[in-house]
Design a protein around this motif. Structure first.
Motif, short mmCIF file in Angstrom:
data_model
loop_
_atom_site.label_atom_id
_atom_site.label_comp_id
_atom_site.label_asym_id
_atom_site.label_seq_id
_atom_site.Cartn_x
_atom_site.Cartn_y
_atom_site.Cartn_z
N ARG A 401 69.58 26.20 42.80
CA ARG A 401 70.55 27.26 42.54
C ARG A 401 70.49 27.66 41.07
O ARG A 401 70.41 26.80 40.19
CB ARG A 401 71.96 26.81 42.91
N GLY A 402 70.53 28.96 40.80
CA GLY A 402 70.49 29.42 39.41
C GLY A 402 70.88 30.88 39.30
O GLY A 402 70.99 31.61 40.30
N ARG A 403 71.09 31.32 38.08
CA ARG A 403 71.49 32.70 37.79
C ARG A 403 70.24 33.59 37.73
O ARG A 403 69.25 33.26 37.08
CB ARG A 403 72.22 32.74 36.43
N LEU A 404 70.32 34.70 38.44
CA LEU A 404 69.26 35.71 38.41
C LEU A 404 69.60 36.75 37.36
O LEU A 404 70.76 37.15 37.22
CB LEU A 404 69.14 36.39 39.78
N ARG A 405 68.58 37.21 36.65
CA ARG A 405 68.79 38.25 35.65
C ARG A 405 67.70 39.31 35.80
O ARG A 405 66.54 38.99 36.04
CB ARG A 405 68.76 37.66 34.23
N HIS A 406 68.12 40.56 35.64
CA HIS A 406 67.14 41.65 35.63
C HIS A 406 66.29 41.55 34.38
O HIS A 406 66.76 41.14 33.31
CB HIS A 406 67.85 43.00 35.66
N ASN A 407 65.03 41.96 34.49
CA ASN A 407 64.17 41.98 33.31
C ASN A 407 64.59 43.07 32.33
O ASN A 407 64.34 42.95 31.13
CB ASN A 407 62.71 42.21 33.72
N ASN A 408 65.21 44.11 32.82
CA ASN A 408 65.75 45.14 31.94
C ASN A 408 67.20 44.79 31.66
O ASN A 408 68.04 44.80 32.55
CB ASN A 408 65.64 46.52 32.60
N ASN A 409 67.51 44.49 30.40
CA ASN A 409 68.83 43.97 30.07
C ASN A 409 69.93 45.01 30.23
O ASN A 409 71.11 44.65 30.32
CB ASN A 409 68.84 43.43 28.64
N VAL A 410 69.57 46.29 30.27
CA VAL A 410 70.57 47.32 30.54
C VAL A 410 71.21 47.09 31.92
O VAL A 410 72.41 47.27 32.10
CB VAL A 410 69.95 48.72 30.45
N LEU A 411 70.40 46.67 32.86
CA LEU A 411 70.93 46.39 34.20
C LEU A 411 71.83 45.16 34.19
O LEU A 411 72.80 45.09 34.94
CB LEU A 411 69.78 46.20 35.19
N ASN A 412 71.52 44.19 33.35
CA ASN A 412 72.36 42.98 33.30
C ASN A 412 73.76 43.28 32.80
O ASN A 412 74.71 42.60 33.20
CB ASN A 412 71.70 41.93 32.40
N VAL A 413 73.89 44.26 31.90
CA VAL A 413 75.22 44.56 31.36
C VAL A 413 75.95 45.60 32.20
O VAL A 413 77.12 45.88 31.92
CB VAL A 413 75.13 45.02 29.89
N THR A 414 75.30 46.17 33.19
CA THR A 414 75.97 47.14 34.06
C THR A 414 76.07 46.64 35.49
O THR A 414 76.53 47.38 36.37
CB THR A 414 75.22 48.48 34.05
N ARG A 415 75.65 45.43 35.76
CA ARG A 415 75.75 44.83 37.09
C ARG A 415 76.46 43.49 36.97
O ARG A 415 76.38 42.80 35.96
CB ARG A 415 74.36 44.61 37.72
N ARG A 416 77.12 43.08 38.02
CA ARG A 416 77.78 41.78 38.01
C ARG A 416 76.73 40.67 38.12
O ARG A 416 75.61 40.91 38.59
CB ARG A 416 78.76 41.69 39.17
N PRO A 417 77.07 39.46 37.70
CA PRO A 417 76.11 38.36 37.78
C PRO A 417 75.72 38.07 39.23
O PRO A 417 76.54 38.21 40.16
CB PRO A 417 76.87 37.18 37.17
N VAL A 418 74.49 37.67 39.43
CA VAL A 418 73.98 37.33 40.76
C VAL A 418 73.34 35.94 40.68
O VAL A 418 72.62 35.63 39.73
CB VAL A 418 72.95 38.37 41.25
N TYR A 419 73.61 35.12 41.69
CA TYR A 419 73.09 33.76 41.75
C TYR A 419 72.24 33.61 43.01
O TYR A 419 72.58 34.15 44.07
CB TYR A 419 74.22 32.74 41.77
N VAL A 420 71.14 32.90 42.88
CA VAL A 420 70.25 32.68 44.01
C VAL A 420 70.33 31.21 44.42
O VAL A 420 70.34 30.31 43.58
CB VAL A 420 68.79 33.07 43.65
N THR A 421 70.41 30.99 45.72
CA THR A 421 70.39 29.65 46.30
C THR A 421 69.21 29.57 47.25
O THR A 421 69.14 30.33 48.21
CB THR A 421 71.69 29.33 47.05
N ALA A 422 68.28 28.68 46.95
CA ALA A 422 67.10 28.48 47.79
C ALA A 422 67.16 27.08 48.38
O ALA A 422 67.19 26.09 47.65
CB ALA A 422 65.83 28.66 46.97
N SER A 423 67.21 26.99 49.70
CA SER A 423 67.35 25.69 50.36
C SER A 423 66.16 25.42 51.27
O SER A 423 65.54 26.34 51.81
CB SER A 423 68.65 25.63 51.18
#
Length: 489
Positions: A401-423
């Motif tokens: 489990r970890g935090r996903l971030r867009h490569n373009n930081n403009v999207l990171n500051v205009t979108r809510r945080p997203v977390y990925v869970t891989a099981s």
């Protein structure tokens, strides 16, 4: 001073500032009588000079009692202007620095450097605002402040536009929304004061600002939207069985299995989840026609092919494992091979064997994952007194489990945080992987409606980050492995 007064105090300007000249040369300006005495002392006049004596000081546009400057109003307005420019500088630096020094593509780095450059201009404009709201000793400080405010208005408008596309809460909204209102106020104030006055070519200045804003917008759109979608990710997976080897002592067949992956495209790919499984199948066989309505429906329910002489096949997991593991990546041209040997008794009774090999991939030019994703968690182990997933719910499962971030930081500051869970779950019958994206790091649905909404959100985020599943498989008849033994007998 027989020849007349040598000190002249000019009428107040629109802001209440009065210019001071001595012998026809401007030596300074003052907001108050105290400021006038300070200027006169700096050019050699005595401290006790009687400024009210018209033989020494000539007053124009009002006497020594006319000082229309509203000190606190001027200082508060100037401070508000400087604070807004500094706030914009910090926000643009926060957005631009990660992309300028950490983005994967040239276009994304250029977009990052553009924001860093804009932030530097905001800092210079903040310094210029001190002079512009003060005595304006420098000619072009008004134009510099105006440029800073125009950049602020353009960038904050862009951020708000991108935020309105999804309208997701992000803490950064508490920065660029107030700054947008500030930039509108600041622009109106600067227009009223004629901040562009003194520029030799104001039209060229306006055209340059517009061209810069357009270039930055096009660069951002190219790096954030077009480029990550125009070039596909091409990851080729292959799985095959090798030549079986019969044990010379024991009735065992040693069956090599080879797995291979290669990035044959131009886009780097990160592994979110991966797994390979080896299955043995046994099916009920009859010489009579087996594929009736009941059997056909059963096959469709289990996702199997319809066969004329066999019913639904029973499968058993003979082996499973990871290929490279979550968090690994393939640069263009990278490849990896994994080989293992499956040991089977000759009387196992399987009809055929299958090796299934699959990966969930995220294109690296669209997103990245925090380092915490690389650490696996186990459903049966407590970590800091907490289970990541109850064993009775998840079974034996490895969780990343970890935090996903867009490569373009403009999207990171205009979108809510997203977390990925891989099981990855192992049970006696099957092994399987599951990838889930959520705005909450520890999301557990309370009911079916919440679960359905979460699945819809996960599907949307998976598409947004360019995550997809690719797989391959290979099969071999089990009897073919026993053929060499039969010939030797």
């Amino acid at each position: 001073m027989e020849k007349g007064p040598k000190v002249v105090v000019q009428p107040p300007d629109s802001r209440g500032l009065r210019a001071i000249s001595v012998g026809g040369t401007t030596v300074g300006s003052a907001w108050s009588l105290r400021g006038l005495r300070k200027v006169l002392r700096s050019v050699g006049h005595p401290k006790d000079l009687d400024v009210r004596d018209r033989r020494f000081v000539q007053w124009r546009g009002g006497g020594s009692e006319v000082w229309p400057d509203r000190t606190w109003r001027r200082r508060i307005g100037g401070g508000f202007l400087v604070i807004g420019l500094l706030g914009s500088m910090v926000l643009l630096a926060v957005i631009g620095i990660p992309d300028a020094f950490g983005a994967l593509t040239f276009a994304q780095r250029m977009a990052g450097f553009a924001f860093v450059l804009f932030g530097a201009v905001e800092g210079v404009a903040a310094l210029a605002a001190l002079d512009f709201r003060g005595k304006r000793r420098f000619r072009y400080t008004g134009a510099v402040v105006l440029l800073g405010v125009l950049i602020a208005l353009a960038t904050h408008s862009l951020l708000l536009f991108m935020w309105f596309q999804e309208r997701e809460y992000t803490p950064y909204l508490l920065m660029y929304l107030p700054l947008w209102f500030w930039s509108v106020w600041a622009l109106q104030a600067l227009v009223r004061e004629g901040a562009w006055k003194g520029l030799p070519h104001p039209q060229r200045f306006a055209a340059g600002v517009a061209a810069t804003a357009l270039l930055a917008t096009v660069n951002l759109a190219y790096s954030a939207v077009y480029q990550p979608s125009a070039t596909p990710v091409l990851l080729r997976l292959t799985a095959r069985f090798g030549k079986p080897v019969h044990d010379p002592v024991r009735p065992i067949v040693h069956l090599p299995v080879r797995l291979h992956a290669k990035n044959i495209g131009k886009v780097a790919a990160r592994v979110i989840n991966d797994e390979y499984s080896l299955y043995g199948y046994a099916a009920e066989f009859t010489a009579k026609r087996k594929g009736g309505l009941k059997e056909r429906r059963e096959a469709l329910e289990f996702g199997e092919d319809v066969s004329l002489h066999t019913g639904v096949s029973d499968a058993r997991t003979l082996g499973a494992g990871r290929f490279v593991g979550p968090g690994s990546w393939f640069e263009p041209g990278d490849e990896h091979t994994k080989e293992r040997v499956l040991h089977l008794p000759e009387d196992a009774g399987y009809d055929w064997l299958e090796v299934a090999f699959g990966m969930e991939i995220m294109r690296m030019d669209r997103g990245r994952i925090d380092e915490e994703f690389y650490v696996p968690h186990h459903s049966w182990k407590k970590e800091e007194g907490t289970l990541h997933c109850l064993p009775e719910v998840c079974g034996d499962t490895l969780i990343h489990r970890g935090r996903l971030r867009h490569n373009n930081n403009v999207l990171n500051v205009t979108r809510r945080p997203v977390y990925v869970t891989a099981s990855w779950t192992l049970d006696p019958e099957w092994s399987y992987t599951h990838t889930f994206l959520s705005s909450s790091p520890d999301f557990t649905p309370e009911d079916e409606a919440a679960a359905a909404a979460a699945d819809k959100e996960s599907a949307r985020e998976i598409e947004r980050y360019g995550i997809f599943y690719t797989h391959t498989s290979a099969v071999t008849p089990f009897r073919a492995l026993l053929a060499p033994r039969a010939k030797r007998g």
